[in-house]
Design a protein around this motif. Structure first.
Motif, short mmCIF file in Angstrom:
data_model
loop_
_atom_site.label_atom_id
_atom_site.label_comp_id
_atom_site.label_asym_id
_atom_site.label_seq_id
_atom_site.Cartn_x
_atom_site.Cartn_y
_atom_site.Cartn_z
N ASN A 64 0.83 -1.21 0.00
CA ASN A 64 0.00 0.00 0.00
C ASN A 64 0.87 1.26 0.00
O ASN A 64 0.71 2.15 0.82
CB ASN A 64 -0.93 0.01 1.22
CG ASN A 64 -2.06 1.01 1.05
OD1 ASN A 64 -2.54 1.22 -0.06
ND2 ASN A 64 -2.47 1.63 2.14
N SER A 65 1.83 1.32 -0.96
CA SER A 65 2.76 2.44 -0.97
C SER A 65 3.32 2.65 -2.36
O SER A 65 3.17 1.81 -3.26
CB SER A 65 3.93 2.19 0.00
OG SER A 65 4.71 1.10 -0.44
N TYR A 66 3.98 3.77 -2.55
CA TYR A 66 4.75 4.03 -3.75
C TYR A 66 5.84 5.02 -3.40
O TYR A 66 5.87 5.57 -2.32
CB TYR A 66 3.86 4.55 -4.89
CG TYR A 66 3.33 5.93 -4.68
CD1 TYR A 66 3.99 7.04 -5.18
CD2 TYR A 66 2.15 6.13 -3.96
CE1 TYR A 66 3.50 8.32 -4.98
CE2 TYR A 66 1.67 7.40 -3.76
CZ TYR A 66 2.33 8.49 -4.26
OH TYR A 66 1.84 9.76 -4.04
N ASP A 67 6.76 5.25 -4.35
CA ASP A 67 7.89 6.15 -4.11
C ASP A 67 7.71 7.44 -4.88
O ASP A 67 7.33 7.44 -6.05
CB ASP A 67 9.21 5.52 -4.56
CG ASP A 67 9.63 4.40 -3.63
OD1 ASP A 67 9.23 4.43 -2.46
OD2 ASP A 67 10.36 3.49 -4.09
N LEU A 116 0.88 9.38 5.50
CA LEU A 116 -0.12 10.42 5.34
C LEU A 116 -1.35 10.13 6.19
O LEU A 116 -1.82 8.98 6.24
CB LEU A 116 -0.53 10.53 3.86
CG LEU A 116 0.58 10.94 2.89
CD1 LEU A 116 0.08 10.87 1.45
CD2 LEU A 116 1.09 12.34 3.20
N ARG A 117 -1.85 11.17 6.85
CA ARG A 117 -3.05 11.06 7.69
C ARG A 117 -4.01 12.18 7.32
O ARG A 117 -3.58 13.30 7.03
CB ARG A 117 -2.67 11.16 9.16
CG ARG A 117 -1.74 10.07 9.66
CD ARG A 117 -1.42 10.27 11.14
NE ARG A 117 -0.61 9.19 11.68
CZ ARG A 117 0.70 9.12 11.62
NH1 ARG A 117 1.38 10.11 11.04
NH2 ARG A 117 1.35 8.10 12.14
N PRO A 118 -5.30 11.92 7.33
CA PRO A 118 -6.27 12.93 6.92
C PRO A 118 -6.23 14.20 7.77
O PRO A 118 -6.60 15.27 7.29
CB PRO A 118 -7.62 12.22 7.08
CG PRO A 118 -7.29 10.76 6.99
CD PRO A 118 -5.93 10.61 7.60
N GLU A 119 -5.77 14.11 9.00
CA GLU A 119 -5.79 15.28 9.89
C GLU A 119 -4.52 16.11 9.83
O GLU A 119 -4.43 17.15 10.49
CB GLU A 119 -6.04 14.83 11.34
CG GLU A 119 -4.91 14.01 11.97
CD GLU A 119 -5.02 12.53 11.72
OE1 GLU A 119 -4.34 11.74 12.41
OE2 GLU A 119 -5.81 12.15 10.83
N VAL A 152 2.91 6.23 2.53
CA VAL A 152 1.97 5.19 2.94
C VAL A 152 0.77 5.85 3.60
O VAL A 152 0.83 7.01 4.02
CB VAL A 152 2.63 4.19 3.90
CG1 VAL A 152 3.78 3.47 3.23
CG2 VAL A 152 3.11 4.89 5.17
N ALA A 153 -0.33 5.11 3.68
CA ALA A 153 -1.55 5.61 4.32
C ALA A 153 -2.39 4.43 4.79
O ALA A 153 -2.44 3.39 4.11
CB ALA A 153 -2.35 6.49 3.37
N ASP A 154 -3.02 4.56 5.94
CA ASP A 154 -3.89 3.50 6.46
C ASP A 154 -5.32 3.66 5.97
O ASP A 154 -6.04 2.67 5.83
CB ASP A 154 -3.88 3.51 8.00
CG ASP A 154 -2.55 3.02 8.56
OD1 ASP A 154 -1.85 2.27 7.84
OD2 ASP A 154 -2.22 3.40 9.69
N GLU A 155 -5.75 4.88 5.73
CA GLU A 155 -7.13 5.14 5.38
C GLU A 155 -7.27 5.50 3.90
O GLU A 155 -6.41 6.18 3.34
CB GLU A 155 -7.69 6.29 6.22
CG GLU A 155 -7.63 6.04 7.72
CD GLU A 155 -8.22 7.19 8.51
OE1 GLU A 155 -9.11 7.88 7.96
OE2 GLU A 155 -7.81 7.39 9.65
N ASP A 187 -3.62 8.77 -4.83
CA ASP A 187 -4.91 8.19 -4.48
C ASP A 187 -4.72 6.88 -3.74
O ASP A 187 -4.05 5.97 -4.25
CB ASP A 187 -5.73 7.96 -5.76
CG ASP A 187 -7.19 7.71 -5.47
OD1 ASP A 187 -7.59 7.85 -4.29
OD2 ASP A 187 -7.94 7.39 -6.41
N PHE A 188 -5.25 6.79 -2.53
CA PHE A 188 -5.26 5.56 -1.74
C PHE A 188 -6.71 5.07 -1.68
O PHE A 188 -7.44 5.41 -0.74
CB PHE A 188 -4.74 5.81 -0.32
CG PHE A 188 -3.29 6.16 -0.24
CD1 PHE A 188 -2.34 5.18 0.03
CD2 PHE A 188 -2.85 7.46 -0.43
CE1 PHE A 188 -0.99 5.51 0.11
CE2 PHE A 188 -1.52 7.79 -0.35
CZ PHE A 188 -0.58 6.81 -0.08
N PRO A 189 -7.17 4.29 -2.66
CA PRO A 189 -8.58 3.89 -2.70
C PRO A 189 -8.86 2.64 -1.86
O PRO A 189 -7.93 1.87 -1.55
CB PRO A 189 -8.80 3.60 -4.18
CG PRO A 189 -7.48 3.08 -4.63
CD PRO A 189 -6.43 3.83 -3.85
#
Length: 207
Positions: A64-67, A116-119, A152-155, A187-189
């Protein structure tokens, strides 16, 4: 004294006086012209930090990542010091892209990592969770350095991000400059099924 006056008022004396005056003027011009000619050059003799277009790597669905890769180069003649390299979120929103689950080997990255986090809108790319802080980056004349940032992102979320660098010329450290990269959309869908994946869209190009 009368002999000197008679010489100066004679044709020979006048010619000698004019020749001497012309010589003095020529000498002054010869000294002043190089000084004036050097002034524009001295104004341009400074550091200048430039950034290449940010490039996105192929997707790594399993991690769930890229560079995000870019380079910075000092195109000036003095040393440039980058005191901060940051990633700023310019936009965010729900992801509407759905991709299937793909099995892929984990991506090994020996560089920086940003989660990355939405907040949050601003991230210190070179920050370390453990150990002493990294020193500023110094770029000598003509020197370049590459960067690879694993995002990276969890959400599930869509982001528009930009790299921002604060730097200064070692000849004028009190004057801090800002170097801004072109925005890149990330985009983290959500996945169709269990787990998550990501897609990427082309970003801008630079300066």
């Amino acid at each position: 004294m009368s002999t000197i006056l008679d010489f100066l008022t004679s044709d020979t004396g006048l010619f000698a006086a004019i020749a001497a005056a012309v010589g003095v003027v020529a000498a002054v011009v010869g000294v002043v012209q190089p000084i004036l000619a050097r002034r524009p050059e001295s104004r341009e003799a400074r550091a200048n930090l430039a950034m290449t277009s940010p490039l996105l790597s192929d997707l790594s669905l399993s991690s769930n990542s890229y560079d995000l890769r870019f380079e910075m180069t000092n195109t000036g003649v003095h040393t440039a010091v980058a005191v901060a390299v940051r990633l700023r979120v310019l936009e965010r929103g729900p992801s509407t892209t759905v991709v299937p689950t793909v099995t892929e080997a984990p991506l090994r990255v020996n560089s920086h990592r940003v989660k990355l986090r939405p907040e949050h809108d601003l991230y210190d790319v070179r920050a370390r969770a453990y150990g002493p802080a990294l020193p500023p980056l110094a770029f000598a004349d003509g020197e370049a350095e590459a960067f690879s940032i694993k995002l990276v992102a969890d959400e599930p979320q869509r982001y528009v991000i930009r790299i921002e660098v604060e730097w200064y010329d070692t000849k004028n450290p009190a004057h801090v400059c800002a170097l801004l990269g072109k925005p890149v959309e990330v985009d983290f869908p959500p996945r169709a099924g269990s787990g998550r994946s990501i897609t990427m869209r082309p970003g801008g190009s630079d300066q």
